[in-house]
Design a protein around this motif. Sequence first.
Motif, short mmCIF file in Angstrom:
data_model
loop_
_atom_site.label_atom_id
_atom_site.label_comp_id
_atom_site.label_asym_id
_atom_site.label_seq_id
_atom_site.Cartn_x
_atom_site.Cartn_y
_atom_site.Cartn_z
N THR A 179 0.86 -1.18 0.00
CA THR A 179 0.00 0.00 0.00
C THR A 179 0.90 1.24 0.00
OG1 THR A 179 -1.72 -1.16 1.21
CG2 THR A 179 -1.79 1.23 1.29
N ALA A 180 0.58 2.18 -0.87
CA ALA A 180 1.43 3.37 -1.01
C ALA A 180 1.21 4.31 0.16
CB ALA A 180 1.15 4.07 -2.32
N ALA A 181 1.76 3.94 1.33
CA ALA A 181 1.49 4.68 2.57
C ALA A 181 1.88 6.15 2.46
CB ALA A 181 2.20 4.02 3.73
N ASP A 182 2.99 6.44 1.79
CA ASP A 182 3.43 7.82 1.71
C ASP A 182 2.40 8.70 0.99
OD1 ASP A 182 5.76 7.34 3.07
OD2 ASP A 182 6.83 6.74 1.24
N ILE A 183 1.82 8.14 -0.06
CA ILE A 183 0.81 8.90 -0.80
C ILE A 183 -0.41 9.15 0.08
CG2 ILE A 183 -0.81 8.77 -2.74
CD1 ILE A 183 1.40 7.58 -4.37
N TYR A 184 -0.82 8.15 0.85
CA TYR A 184 -2.00 8.36 1.71
C TYR A 184 -1.69 9.30 2.86
CZ TYR A 184 -4.12 4.83 -1.14
OH TYR A 184 -4.61 4.15 -2.22
N ASN A 185 -0.46 9.28 3.36
CA ASN A 185 -0.07 10.27 4.36
C ASN A 185 -0.19 11.68 3.80
OD1 ASN A 185 0.56 8.99 6.77
ND2 ASN A 185 2.55 8.32 6.00
N MET A 186 0.26 11.84 2.55
CA MET A 186 0.16 13.14 1.91
C MET A 186 -1.29 13.53 1.69
SD MET A 186 3.39 12.99 -0.66
CE MET A 186 2.90 14.28 -1.79
N LEU A 187 -2.10 12.54 1.37
CA LEU A 187 -3.52 12.80 1.18
C LEU A 187 -4.15 13.32 2.48
CD1 LEU A 187 -5.73 12.37 -1.04
CD2 LEU A 187 -6.33 10.29 0.18
N ILE A 188 -3.80 12.66 3.60
CA ILE A 188 -4.33 13.11 4.89
C ILE A 188 -3.87 14.54 5.17
CG2 ILE A 188 -4.24 12.73 7.39
CD1 ILE A 188 -4.10 9.75 6.83
N ALA A 189 -2.60 14.82 4.88
CA ALA A 189 -2.07 16.17 5.11
C ALA A 189 -2.82 17.19 4.25
CB ALA A 189 -0.58 16.22 4.83
N LEU A 190 -3.07 16.80 2.99
CA LEU A 190 -3.78 17.68 2.06
C LEU A 190 -5.21 17.97 2.54
CD1 LEU A 190 -3.80 18.90 -0.93
CD2 LEU A 190 -4.93 16.79 -1.55
N LEU A 191 -5.90 16.92 2.95
CA LEU A 191 -7.28 17.09 3.43
C LEU A 191 -7.30 17.95 4.69
CD1 LEU A 191 -8.78 13.52 2.92
CD2 LEU A 191 -8.77 15.44 1.34
N THR A 192 -6.32 17.73 5.57
CA THR A 192 -6.25 18.52 6.80
C THR A 192 -6.03 19.99 6.47
OG1 THR A 192 -5.23 16.62 7.86
CG2 THR A 192 -5.10 18.71 9.04
N ALA A 193 -5.14 20.24 5.53
CA ALA A 193 -4.87 21.62 5.13
C ALA A 193 -6.14 22.28 4.60
CB ALA A 193 -3.77 21.64 4.05
N MET A 194 -6.87 21.57 3.75
CA MET A 194 -8.10 22.14 3.19
C MET A 194 -9.11 22.43 4.30
SD MET A 194 -8.31 19.82 -0.27
CE MET A 194 -10.04 19.95 -0.56
N THR A 195 -9.27 21.48 5.22
CA THR A 195 -10.23 21.65 6.30
C THR A 195 -9.88 22.86 7.16
OG1 THR A 195 -10.51 19.27 6.36
CG2 THR A 195 -11.28 20.48 8.27
N ILE A 196 -8.60 23.01 7.46
CA ILE A 196 -8.19 24.12 8.31
C ILE A 196 -8.44 25.47 7.63
CG2 ILE A 196 -6.10 25.26 9.17
CD1 ILE A 196 -5.32 22.50 10.26
#
Lengths: 273, 242
Positions: free
Chosen positions: A172-189
């Motif tokens: 599983t491409a964990a790094d990509i999903y970590n970045m996805l979580i960071a991206l979603l967090t940034a948008m939410t904030i």
Amino acid sequence: MIEIISEIFSSPILVRAMIVGILVSLCAALLGVSLVLKRFSMIGDGLSHVGFGALAIAAVMNLAPMAVAIPVVIIAAFLLLRLSSNGKIKGDAAIAMISTGALGVGVMAVSMSKGMNIDLNSYLFGSIMSVSSEDVVISVILSVIVLFIFVFFYTKIFAITFDENFAKATGTAADIYNMLIALLTAMTIVIGMRLMGSMLISSLIIFPALCSMRVFKNFKSVTICSGIISVITFLAGMIISYAAETPCGASIVCVNALSFIVFYIIGKIKKTT
Amino acid sequence: MILEVFVTALISIDNLTLSYENMTVIENLSFEVFDGDYLCVVGENGSGKSTLVKALLSLKKPDKGSIEFGDGLKKNEIGYLPQQNVAQKDFPASVYEVVISGCLNSRGIRPFYSSKDKKRALDNMELLNITDLKSRSYRDLSGGQQQRVLLSRALCATKKLILLDEPVAGLDPIVTAELYDLIKKINKSGVTVIMVTHDFPAALKYSKHILCMTEEDWFFGSREEFLKSKFVNFMRGGEELD
Ligand SMILES: Nc1ncnc2c1ncn2[C@@H]1O[C@H](COP(=O)(O)OP(=O)(O)O)[C@@H](O)[C@H]1O
Ligand SMILES: [Mg+2]
């Protein structure tokens, strides 16, 4: 009570704030479960400070606030993610450095632009007045995207939160999903910052997750419960803020803190019985 | 066709050197793992067995040398049982959630789990006798129970290769025997097994090849070759010390 609620719904400003607030609360709470468990909650806090700096500079330079804040916060999210997963540099110190730095730049920018009508207080602690109808459109679109992506990748988010090494090892491409979580967090904030204020927005990420972790013992229940707690505490905070004429961001945080105490006690009782 | 059976190594490790900061753990290690193999990795504590497993899973970058997968093997066909339990103490996850997360690597981009995945997870829980723990919280289980949960998860992820880092640690003798039987069955069904173990008799009983690692040196060969080598004495000696 019913009177207050009907009053709230008859004011377009309040309705706008409600729409944005409910969506942001939901996004923040869902992401919060993963962020808290991954020990990334400080990233949320750091990002909100960076967001403040970006908004202040956008206002001073007369640029569209969202158009500046969204890319800046997203870039900061990737940077903070790298800093905290890189063992060599002290991640928490780096986050503190970036967030206080951004805060300083923001306050400087606002105070140097005396002629302009910028309310520092509302930037820091939020204001329902600052939610324009354009903001509502952008917020609705962004939060629907965040929610959709979260649900779509829910199984992956669980896997990399529970055991990132196993996920990576088995393809599983964990790094990509970590970045996805960071991206979603940034948008939410960015979406929630105007309403909640940059000092207070990260409480939306942390409190609901911590509350539901007191009582529930599997990931799905914790996630669903977080979402529900978050929306309810938001609505309660809004009503209190309207009735008692207190700032809405602070009111919501207080309701959240109270609900944490309640959930803490429920958790203790559940354990003994 | 016959030729292919001889030529295809599932994994070729060539001149591999692994280190942490400036401490070299493994130096110039070379061996091959064949399709359908049962390789046991034995050796002293701290000789780098877990580090090697991590390198095989690309969790650790080689300082020198290479690890190459043959045509037959993709990353998402590998199951893995880590030695240390990495999840945090307070993590809210049910046993079922943990086990089924092993099925993730066959999902690709698709969301959720299919009914086939769900059945696979339940079957693997049945195999390890943890069906009745299904909705228990993972964090509340005993060490041995957690080990079985992680094994079920590893089985869910396994298509062609399974890497087990000390799978019987924390298991009682009955479960241990059952587990060895199970691994043997999986191997018979065509899955390649790489197992790190301190259980020397079991390594000799079940393996086809043995990789023996000591601080200074290593040995790789078939079980028969190993029994004739000097390393076998070393291991027996080490076994007594334990
Ligand atoms: N993350 C790490 N950072 C630094 N040194 C490590 C790390 N992991 C293992 N080591 C060291 O590498 C050596 C090999 O460890 P390991 O592969 O776990 O051995 P084994 O599994 O054979 O007992 C040990 O000396 C250990 O202290
Ligand atoms: Mg080890």
